[in-house]
Design a protein around this motif. Structure first.
Motif, PDB file in Angstrom:
ATOM      1  N   GLY A   1       0.803  -1.218   0.000  1.00 27.06           N
ATOM      2  CA  GLY A   1       0.000   0.000   0.000  1.00 27.06           C
ATOM      3  C   GLY A   1       0.831   1.261   0.000  1.00 27.06           C
ATOM      4  O   GLY A   1       0.360   2.302   0.426  1.00 27.06           O
TER       5      GLY A   1
ATOM      6  N   GLU B   1      -1.447  -4.987   2.956  1.00 22.34           N
ATOM      7  CA  GLU B   1      -0.296  -4.291   3.547  1.00 22.34           C
ATOM      8  C   GLU B   1       0.083  -5.008   4.831  1.00 22.34           C
ATOM      9  O   GLU B   1      -0.781  -5.504   5.551  1.00 22.34           O
ATOM     10  CB  GLU B   1      -0.661  -2.832   3.810  1.00 22.34           C
TER      11      GLU B   1
ATOM     12  N   MET C   1      -6.322  -4.234  -1.220  1.00 19.38           N
ATOM     13  CA  MET C   1      -4.938  -3.832  -1.052  1.00 19.38           C
ATOM     14  C   MET C   1      -4.420  -4.492   0.217  1.00 19.38           C
ATOM     15  O   MET C   1      -4.970  -4.312   1.297  1.00 19.38           O
ATOM     16  CB  MET C   1      -4.821  -2.315  -0.947  1.00 19.38           C
TER      17      MET C   1
END
Length: 68
Positions: A41, A65, A63
């Protein structure tokens, strides 16, 4: 959600940015399917998600991360 100011930013910067909480809501659960999964990210990952949404209309993006 926390409100931001120049004083708060300076205070946190001088304190090593300790004490910042999460600035977004956590999803109840992951969606059953995504069109795209982006790993990382950082600047490139966020730019990729933005580009896919803006230029190609892709809205179901996950996403991943390693830290919040």
């Amino acid at each position: 959600m926390k409100r931001f100011s120049i004083a708060a930013l300076a205070r946190h910067a001088l304190g090593g940015h300790a004490g910042w909480g999460e600035q977004w809501r956590s999803p109840e659960h992951p969606a059953p399917a995504y069109d795209v999964v982006i790993i990382g990210g950082g600047g490139h990952g966020l730019a990729t998600a933005y580009y896919l949404a803006r230029e190609h209309g892709i809205r179901r993006v996950a996403m991943l991360e390693h830290a919040w």
